[in-house]
Write an enzyme that holds these catalytic residues in place. Structure first.
Site, short mmCIF file in Angstrom:
data_model
loop_
_atom_site.label_atom_id
_atom_site.label_comp_id
_atom_site.label_asym_id
_atom_site.label_seq_id
_atom_site.Cartn_x
_atom_site.Cartn_y
_atom_site.Cartn_z
N ARG A 149 0.85 -1.19 0.00
CA ARG A 149 0.00 0.00 0.00
C ARG A 149 0.89 1.24 0.00
O ARG A 149 2.03 1.21 0.47
CB ARG A 149 -0.90 0.03 1.24
CG ARG A 149 -1.83 -1.17 1.37
CD ARG A 149 -2.58 -1.13 2.70
NE ARG A 149 -3.49 -2.26 2.85
CZ ARG A 149 -3.19 -3.40 3.47
NH1 ARG A 149 -1.97 -3.57 3.98
NH2 ARG A 149 -4.08 -4.37 3.58
N HIS A 246 -2.75 2.13 -5.82
CA HIS A 246 -3.62 0.98 -5.65
C HIS A 246 -3.77 0.20 -6.95
O HIS A 246 -3.96 -1.02 -6.93
CB HIS A 246 -4.99 1.41 -5.10
CG HIS A 246 -5.40 0.60 -3.91
ND1 HIS A 246 -4.73 0.66 -2.70
CD2 HIS A 246 -6.38 -0.32 -3.75
CE1 HIS A 246 -5.30 -0.17 -1.84
NE2 HIS A 246 -6.29 -0.79 -2.46
N ARG A 249 -0.98 -2.06 -7.02
CA ARG A 249 -1.25 -3.16 -6.08
C ARG A 249 -2.18 -4.19 -6.74
O ARG A 249 -1.95 -5.40 -6.64
CB ARG A 249 -1.88 -2.56 -4.82
CG ARG A 249 -2.17 -3.56 -3.70
CD ARG A 249 -2.51 -2.75 -2.44
NE ARG A 249 -3.21 -3.52 -1.43
CZ ARG A 249 -2.63 -4.29 -0.52
NH1 ARG A 249 -1.32 -4.45 -0.54
NH2 ARG A 249 -3.35 -4.93 0.39
N HIS A 272 -3.66 -9.01 3.45
CA HIS A 272 -5.11 -9.05 3.66
C HIS A 272 -5.42 -9.92 4.88
O HIS A 272 -4.91 -11.04 4.99
CB HIS A 272 -5.82 -9.65 2.44
CG HIS A 272 -5.98 -8.68 1.31
ND1 HIS A 272 -6.23 -9.07 0.02
CD2 HIS A 272 -5.94 -7.32 1.28
CE1 HIS A 272 -6.33 -8.00 -0.76
NE2 HIS A 272 -6.15 -6.94 -0.02
N TYR A 281 -9.85 -10.76 -6.96
CA TYR A 281 -8.93 -10.85 -8.10
C TYR A 281 -9.19 -12.09 -8.95
O TYR A 281 -8.78 -12.14 -10.10
CB TYR A 281 -7.48 -10.84 -7.61
CG TYR A 281 -7.10 -9.55 -6.94
CD1 TYR A 281 -6.92 -8.39 -7.69
CD2 TYR A 281 -6.98 -9.47 -5.56
CE1 TYR A 281 -6.59 -7.19 -7.08
CE2 TYR A 281 -6.65 -8.28 -4.93
CZ TYR A 281 -6.47 -7.15 -5.71
OH TYR A 281 -6.15 -5.96 -5.08
#
Length: 300
Positions: A149, A246, A249, A272, A281
């Site tokens: 992040r 992001h 990411r 996560h 994803y």
């Protein structure tokens, strides 16, 4: 409303110190709570203890009338639920009326990611003969190599990088820590930046810092600064794609899964807490697999 504002200040300190939330997250919480304060004034609710479930339902109706997206409504209610839970713990209120409200289901938006040819254009933009060019290249390579992040990136110090193992030590959300590996491209870019560009940037200030990424004045680079750098890199490519930390990411996670990485490993790399956050994803990778199938199978 003086006590109301005091409670907000104490809650912000609680988020920063005990929860170790990023500055960006704390600002988001503050904005959502202040928005509710306006509603309280309109309804002549002077104290938090005056807020009832009926008031919460009315507030929810107001949000829908103003056509807020379901995701925004869910965030506001979730923030206020946490805030009132804090007030309950501090015995400022006797109950939390927000626990009775169910959050609206969020729209399932697929994460936006970059294709490899789009990334290649970005990697060719920076002038690595300059201090800022070396910094930008190292920043871009590291964000894509690790999927961290932007807030985690800005917390990195020189001591967090282990070149012998090819890993960085990441200080994540909620004071959670993890090791994330990086590859040879990121390692090469970091080596050049630390050996040359970073030293040149440090000469522009009398303040010493161990933070990895520095701004053009030699001070610590902020999350806003990272976003500006990425926007400037995109402008140089004359591309119309949207770029943000992001997005990099998302790209990191999508490319790993496309190449066969397992879900649990990607979850750990991203930091996560729940696998459900990583599973979004799979929708992207399923599309990718379907396209390969349709273009490759003789009887597709």
């Amino acid at each position: 409303m003086e006590n109301v504002n005091k409670s907000l200040q104490l809650f912000k300190e609680y988020l920063q110190i005990e929860k170790n939330y990023s500055e960006y997250t704390v600002v988001h919480y503050e904005q959502s709570i202040e928005h509710f304060f306006i509603f309280m004034k309109q309804q002549q609710l002077l104290h938090f203890s005056d807020v009832t479930y009926t008031d919460v339902r009315l507030y929810l109706t107001e949000l829908y009338k103003k056509q807020y997206a379901r995701r925004t409504v869910a965030k506001k209610i979730s923030t206020l639920r946490s805030f009132f839970q804090y007030l309950l713990k501090e015995k400022i209120v006797a109950e939390n009326p927000f626990t009775l409200v169910s959050l609206p289901k969020r729209e399932q938006k697929l994460p936006h990611f970059l294709y490899e040819e789009e990334l290649e254009k970005l990697f060719e933009v920076s002038d690595v003969t300059t201090d800022l060019g070396q910094r930008d290249q190292a920043l871009l390579e590291l964000l894509y190599a690790t999927g961290i992040r932007v807030s985690e990136c800005c917390k990195l110090s020189l001591q967090d990088i282990d070149f012998s193992l090819g890993t960085i030590f990441v200080h994540g959300k909620g004071n959670k820590q993890r090791y994330v590996p990086f590859g040879s491209y990121a390692g090469h870019a970091l080596n050049i930046y630390i050996s040359n560009g970073r030293k040149q940037l440090l000469e522009k200030t009398s303040i010493h810092t161990n933070q990895l990424f520095l701004n053009y004045r030699g001070g610590p680079l902020t999350t806003r600064g990272v976003r500006l750098i990425l926007n400037n890199l995109i402008k140089k490519t004359s591309s119309t794609i949207h770029i943000s930390p992001h997005v990099l990411r998302h790209t990191f996670a999508t490319h790993l899964l496309n190449e066969g990485a397992d879900m649990r490993s990607v979850q750990e790399l991203l930091g996560h807490e729940n696998l459900s956050s990583t599973q979004i994803y799979t929708h992207v990778t399923k599309d990718h697999l379907r396209n390969i199938y349709m273009s490759s199978h003789p009887r597709a």
